[in-house]
Design a protein around this motif. Structure first.
Motif, PDB file in Angstrom:
ATOM      1  N   THR A  75       0.841  -1.199   0.000  1.00 19.15           N
ATOM      2  CA  THR A  75       0.000   0.000   0.000  1.00 19.15           C
ATOM      3  C   THR A  75       0.874   1.247   0.000  1.00 19.15           C
ATOM      4  O   THR A  75       0.597   2.218  -0.715  1.00 19.15           O
ATOM      5  CB  THR A  75      -0.918   0.014   1.239  1.00 19.15           C
ATOM      6  OG1 THR A  75      -1.417  -1.298   1.453  1.00 19.15           O
ATOM      7  CG2 THR A  75      -2.068   0.967   1.053  1.00 19.15           C
ATOM      8  N   ASN A  81       2.315   1.625  -3.482  1.00 20.57           N
ATOM      9  CA  ASN A  81       1.334   2.204  -4.405  1.00 20.57           C
ATOM     10  C   ASN A  81       1.140   3.692  -4.143  1.00 20.57           C
ATOM     11  O   ASN A  81       1.060   4.494  -5.072  1.00 20.57           O
ATOM     12  CB  ASN A  81      -0.017   1.507  -4.253  1.00 20.57           C
ATOM     13  CG  ASN A  81      -0.034   0.164  -4.937  1.00 20.57           C
ATOM     14  OD1 ASN A  81       0.910  -0.185  -5.629  1.00 20.57           O
ATOM     15  ND2 ASN A  81      -1.089  -0.591  -4.732  1.00 20.57           N
ATOM     16  N   ALA A  82       1.044   4.041  -2.856  1.00 19.61           N
ATOM     17  CA  ALA A  82       0.773   5.431  -2.512  1.00 19.61           C
ATOM     18  C   ALA A  82       1.929   6.330  -2.953  1.00 19.61           C
ATOM     19  O   ALA A  82       1.718   7.446  -3.411  1.00 19.61           O
ATOM     20  CB  ALA A  82       0.535   5.557  -1.013  1.00 19.61           C
ATOM     21  N   ARG A  91      -1.219   1.429  -9.183  1.00 18.18           N
ATOM     22  CA  ARG A  91      -2.447   0.917  -8.600  1.00 18.18           C
ATOM     23  C   ARG A  91      -2.476  -0.598  -8.643  1.00 18.18           C
ATOM     24  O   ARG A  91      -3.492  -1.195  -8.923  1.00 18.18           O
ATOM     25  CB  ARG A  91      -3.660   1.469  -9.356  1.00 18.18           C
ATOM     26  CG  ARG A  91      -3.958   2.916  -9.075  1.00 18.18           C
ATOM     27  CD  ARG A  91      -4.734   3.084  -7.788  1.00 18.18           C
ATOM     28  NE  ARG A  91      -4.868   4.487  -7.447  1.00 18.18           N
ATOM     29  CZ  ARG A  91      -4.040   5.098  -6.621  1.00 18.18           C
ATOM     30  NH1 ARG A  91      -3.052   4.437  -6.058  1.00 18.18           N
ATOM     31  NH2 ARG A  91      -4.210   6.367  -6.331  1.00 18.18           N
ATOM     32  N   ASN A  93       3.500   2.614   9.735  1.00 15.34           N
ATOM     33  CA  ASN A  93       2.247   2.570   8.968  1.00 15.34           C
ATOM     34  C   ASN A  93       1.086   2.055   9.821  1.00 15.34           C
ATOM     35  O   ASN A  93       1.286   1.598  10.946  1.00 15.34           O
ATOM     36  CB  ASN A  93       2.455   1.667   7.744  1.00 15.34           C
ATOM     37  CG  ASN A  93       1.334   1.790   6.737  1.00 15.34           C
ATOM     38  OD1 ASN A  93       0.688   2.837   6.648  1.00 15.34           O
ATOM     39  ND2 ASN A  93       1.075   0.733   5.997  1.00 15.34           N
ATOM     40  N   ALA A 135      -1.078   4.819   5.131  1.00 15.52           N
ATOM     41  CA  ALA A 135      -0.947   4.866   3.666  1.00 15.52           C
ATOM     42  C   ALA A 135      -2.283   4.700   2.962  1.00 15.52           C
ATOM     43  O   ALA A 135      -2.496   5.260   1.895  1.00 15.52           O
ATOM     44  CB  ALA A 135       0.034   3.799   3.194  1.00 15.52           C
ATOM     45  N   ARG A 136      -3.188   3.938   3.553  1.00 13.32           N
ATOM     46  CA  ARG A 136      -4.484   3.728   2.898  1.00 13.32           C
ATOM     47  C   ARG A 136      -5.250   5.030   2.752  1.00 13.32           C
ATOM     48  O   ARG A 136      -6.040   5.209   1.839  1.00 13.32           O
ATOM     49  CB  ARG A 136      -5.345   2.745   3.702  1.00 13.32           C
ATOM     50  CG  ARG A 136      -4.751   1.376   3.819  1.00 13.32           C
ATOM     51  CD  ARG A 136      -5.820   0.314   3.778  1.00 13.32           C
ATOM     52  NE  ARG A 136      -6.820   0.465   4.819  1.00 13.32           N
ATOM     53  CZ  ARG A 136      -7.806  -0.389   4.989  1.00 13.32           C
ATOM     54  NH1 ARG A 136      -7.938  -1.405   4.182  1.00 13.32           N
ATOM     55  NH2 ARG A 136      -8.681  -0.200   5.945  1.00 13.32           N
ATOM     56  N   GLY A 146      -3.623   7.997   2.792  1.00 11.61           N
ATOM     57  CA  GLY A 146      -2.731   9.009   2.258  1.00 11.61           C
ATOM     58  C   GLY A 146      -2.088   9.879   3.317  1.00 11.61           C
ATOM     59  O   GLY A 146      -1.429  10.867   2.989  1.00 11.61           O
ATOM     60  N   LEU A 177       2.340  10.748   3.893  1.00  7.34           N
ATOM     61  CA  LEU A 177       3.177  10.378   2.757  1.00  7.34           C
ATOM     62  C   LEU A 177       4.067  11.530   2.301  1.00  7.34           C
ATOM     63  O   LEU A 177       5.198  11.311   1.879  1.00  7.34           O
ATOM     64  CB  LEU A 177       2.303   9.893   1.607  1.00  7.34           C
ATOM     65  CG  LEU A 177       1.594   8.585   1.952  1.00  7.34           C
ATOM     66  CD1 LEU A 177       0.498   8.273   0.964  1.00  7.34           C
ATOM     67  CD2 LEU A 177       2.605   7.443   1.985  1.00  7.34           C
TER      68      LEU A 177
END
Lengths: 466, 78, 262
Positions: free
Chosen positions: C39, C42-43, C48, C137, C167-168, C170, C173
């Motif tokens: 995650t 990806n972030a 994605r 995280n 991270a899910r 945002g 970050l």
């Protein structure tokens, strides 16, 4: 067992045995954990009693002795029921749209005065196969995968591995094979690569060789379509939908049983050995991000199916059209080829065209049914296959009964893996032996199963008729 | 009184404290990496519906071990 | 048997890892399974790729890139592992990349709800290399579970920067990118707190360090190599020979190791 022994005795015994706990490694690891514990103790301010209650309560249901397996089966059935029921309408819609466009293309070709062979290759070969693949493959995939992904995101897959591990152990296989098996439903080539999560080479090979028993992306829609037509009576009644769902779920279960059986057989013959050590983390359940998962995975599947349709289905369609329309003597090439295969096909309750479609479908399983239709249709009138009903009609006109349909489903479950998967197996194992074996085992099982079904159906028919 | 037994004999719901590992080689290293060092508190959570493996709560994570591995971890019941 | 070490280990590393490094920084992403590493990946990269909730899903190392403050960062998502002791193919891939792939920054993604277990890997990483950033995280889950972590104190204990994140959602970050950039460019130089072992181990390690230094020529942390040799980690010797071209198992050197162990 060492029950009742007191500590000093144990310590003494260890000392006499040359204690490995005195080794540098043990002391280093212990020191690392001690340091981690100290830091966590100092920095984690409010650590209430392990707040895992929710996870543990959910596990108590999902992995319960009583409910663990029924819930697994029920989830499987619900997922397939939703896929079957839900895919029907968008499939019909896509088919009528795409075939309406085929008519436009045809008249365009006529207006431009294009030669018949060009129209044949491009429209009747390439475009029609592409349209079939998109209409038949896309809706089931766009429903099945989001559902599957939701279960995956929740954290259910490791629980499946936990529930089934004992069977894997008895089959001499690794518990993580449950995970690679699940990956196989998406794509067997991906499942084979995924077998890297299994460390022991022997158990990894078992997982690679049996991955094909998970019907993939390209085969599930075939199963679903045939079940809907022949077992589900076109899904017009609730009873029909249930029958079709049970048939598909039954085929999947058969695949899982065969996967265990083959693993067991291999670990007692070619791949002898004892199961290696196994540990599996059961991650905390996480609420899946439902909307994001659905949009994401519908989009992914659409792109995937479209890409495959363009890359594989369209060229294969052109190739098949040529085979079906170039005549040697009175018959087309495809008729000659199917003729050679006819005796074997008939012997196992299929026919020559079906076997040929599976052979020509080697590049990708998605194109098996389109190829079959094209070769059937090359004999008779050209029909537009824009609904399950017309598809069923064509198949029945070519001698299909529910026995043929069942056998095609069984053979779809059990035949050689697609070209990509075979190549992946070769890449992963660096030996021709294993891809060959991965093709021979399911094919032999598939031919045997089809033969058996034909025999039993014959006996049943005789008993009922007499 | 606390007794010494193996992890696989720990009844679901009960806990123990690791005393020593009876495994060697790779298995021993794997078990150590999971945090099964002497003194670690382990809770037996539940057995798979087929009787094996068993899920344990070890240093904040739930980890399933087969009987063969669990037998190699000696614990003092708590 | 058809499966060789090369199918999973070194060859993969050579082919996929060692990049052409032209004006960009290499960032490795390590972490326990299920710490939300993918995650974070990806972030950071805006990719994605799907992240499933099961251990071992990152079998193929995903690669991606992002730019921040005018620098380009190539990000490598390493397999999730509990340790770097190379007990499995995944651990060996992760360890070899951190030691021999020479990333400019190694980010260790840590599950805040399960700090103690995750710290084990952090401690092993900071023994290997100093350019480490800890991404704490799943802070949202930690909050939900009433877990409060003293982040400055944690950073102080470890000696490396710690960035809390979710991270899910945002969260955190931007700051994570800032810190990665600061460590990569050398604006921030973490000084990891060393782990002190018992006297025996320390004495043996010290003697080995002296013997190793002339061979390693500063390309690897000698203390870390010494500790791994004391553990009897044979795969590291292979790695050193393969990537640094130094054969530590030559008779002369091996004798000295044995001497220390005796």
């Amino acid at each position: 067992m060492t029950g009742q022994k007191t500590d000093p005795v144990l310590v003494e015994a260890r000392r006499l045995a040359g204690d490995p706990e005195d080794s540098y490694r043990d002391r280093i690891v212990a020191a690392l954990y001690a340091r981690a514990q100290t830091i966590a103790y100092r920095t984690v301010k409010v650590a209430p009693a392990p707040c895992q209650d929710f996870d543990w309560r959910l596990d108590a249901i999902l992995t319960s002795r009583l409910w663990g397996y029924p819930i697994m089966l029920a989830l499987l059935a619900v997922v397939f029921w939703l896929t079957l029921k839900g895919a029907n309408y968008p499939s019909a819609l896509l088919a009528s749209l795409l075939f309406a466009f085929q008519d436009i293309l045809t008249s365009l070709f006529h207006q431009l005065g294009a030669p018949a062979w060009l129209h044949g290759i491009v429209v009747l070969g390439m475009y029609r196969t592409l349209a079939w693949v998109v209409a038949v493959m896309l809706p089931p995939m766009a429903i099945f995968f989001p559902l599957f992904t939701l279960l995956e995101d929740l954290g259910y897959l490791p629980r499946i591995a936990f529930n089934l591990d004992n069977f894997f152990k008895k089959a001499g296989a690794h518990g993580k094979q449950a995970l690679t098996m699940c990956m196989g439903f998406g794509c067997n080539a991906a499942g084979v690569v995924g077998c890297r999560i299994i460390d022991s080479p022997r158990e990894r090979l078992l997982a690679i060789l049996t991955n094909n028993f998970s019907p993939c992306n390209g085969r599930l829609p075939t199963l679903i379509t045939l079940a809907a037509i022949f077992m589900g009576g076109l899904l017009t009644t609730a009873a029909g939908a249930v029958a079709a769902t049970l048939t598909v779920a039954g085929i999947i279960l058969l695949g899982i049983v065969l996967m265990f059986f083959t693993s067991w057989l291999l670990s007692r013959t070619l791949l002898k050995g004892v199961p290696s050590s196994f540990t599996l983390e059961l991650p905390p359940y996480r609420p899946p991000q439902v909307l994001r998962v659905i949009t994401r995975s519908v989009l992914d599947r659409t792109l995937y199916v479209l890409a495959r349709a363009v890359l594989v289905a369209a060229p294969a369609g052109a190739f098949t059209w040529v085979l079906a329309n170039v005549h040697l003597g009175a018959f087309s090439i495809i008729d000659h080829m199917a003729g050679w295969l006819q005796p074997l096909g008939k012997a196992v309750g299929l026919d020559g065209y079906i076997l040929l479609a599976f052979i020509l479908g080697l590049p990708a399983n998605e194109i098996v049914i389109p190829i079959l239709l094209m070769s059937y249709l090359s004999i008779g009138m050209l029909t537009e296959v824009d609904s399950l009903a017309t598809l069923g009609e064509i198949l029945v006109r070519h001698g299909w009964t529910w026995v043929t349909a069942l056998n095609v489903m069984l053979f779809s479950l059990m035949h050689w893996p697609c070209g990509t998967t075979l190549l992946t197996i070769y890449k992963e194992t660096k030996s021709l032996k294993w891809p060959l074996l991965a093709a021979v085992i399911p094919t032999a099982l598939g031919l045997a199963a089809c033969f058996l079904v034909k025999l039993l159906a014959g006996l049943l028919g005789a008993a009922l008729g007499g | 009184m606390s007794t010494i037994t193996s992890l696989s004999n720990l009844r679901p719901g009960s806990s123990g404290e690791v005393v020593s590992l009876q495994a060697w080689g790779l298995t021993r290293r794997r078990l150590l990496d999971l945090g099964l060092v002497p003194g670690t508190r382990v809770v037996a959570l539940r057995r798979s519906p087929s009787g094996d493996p068993t899920a344990f709560f070890i240093r904040g994570a739930t980890i399933a071990l087969r009987r063969e591995e669990g037998r190699q971890v000696l614990v003092r019941t708590v | 048997m058809g499966l060789t070490n090369q199918a999973t280990g070194f060859r993969t590393l050579r082919e996929n890892f060692l990049p052409a490094r032209t004006g960009s920084y290499l960032v490795a992403l390590a972490g326990n399974p299920n710490a939300g590493k993918s995650t974070v990946f990806n972030a950071l990269t805006g990719l994605r790729q799907h992240t499933g909730n099961w251990p071992g899903k990152t079998v193929l190392q995903a690669r991606g890139r992002f730019t921040h403050q005018g620098h380009t960062f190539n990000l490598v998502d390493l397999p999730g592992t509990y340790s770097l002791l190379a007990n499995s193919a995944e651990e060996q891939v992760a360890r070899d990349f951190i030691c021999f792939g020479r990333p400019d920054v190694t980010v260790v993604v840590v599950d805040a709800t399960c700090l103690e277990r995750n710290l084990n890997l952090v401690l092993q990483v900071i023994e290997t290399t100093t350019a480490v950033v800890v991404c704490l995280n799943l802070m949202d889950e930690a909050r939900r579970k009433n877990i409060v972590i003293d982040v400055p104190l944690l950073a102080g204990e470890l000696g490396v920067p710690v960035v809390p994140a979710a991270a899910r959602k945002g969260e955190g970050l931007g700051r994570l990118k800032d810190v990665i950039a600061a460590v990569a460019t050398g604006a921030m130089r973490p000084v990891p707190t060393p782990i002190i072992y018992d006297d025996d181990i320390e004495a043996a390690a010290a003697r080995l360090v002296g013997q190793l230094q002339p061979h390693l020529k500063g390309r690897l942390n000698a203390r870390w190599v010494a500790l791994r040799l004391l553990e009897g980690d044979a795969t590291l010797l292979q790695g050193i020979q393969q990537f640094l071209g130094v054969d530590l198992s030559e008779p002369g050197i091996k004798l000295q190791v044995k001497e220390v162990l005796a």
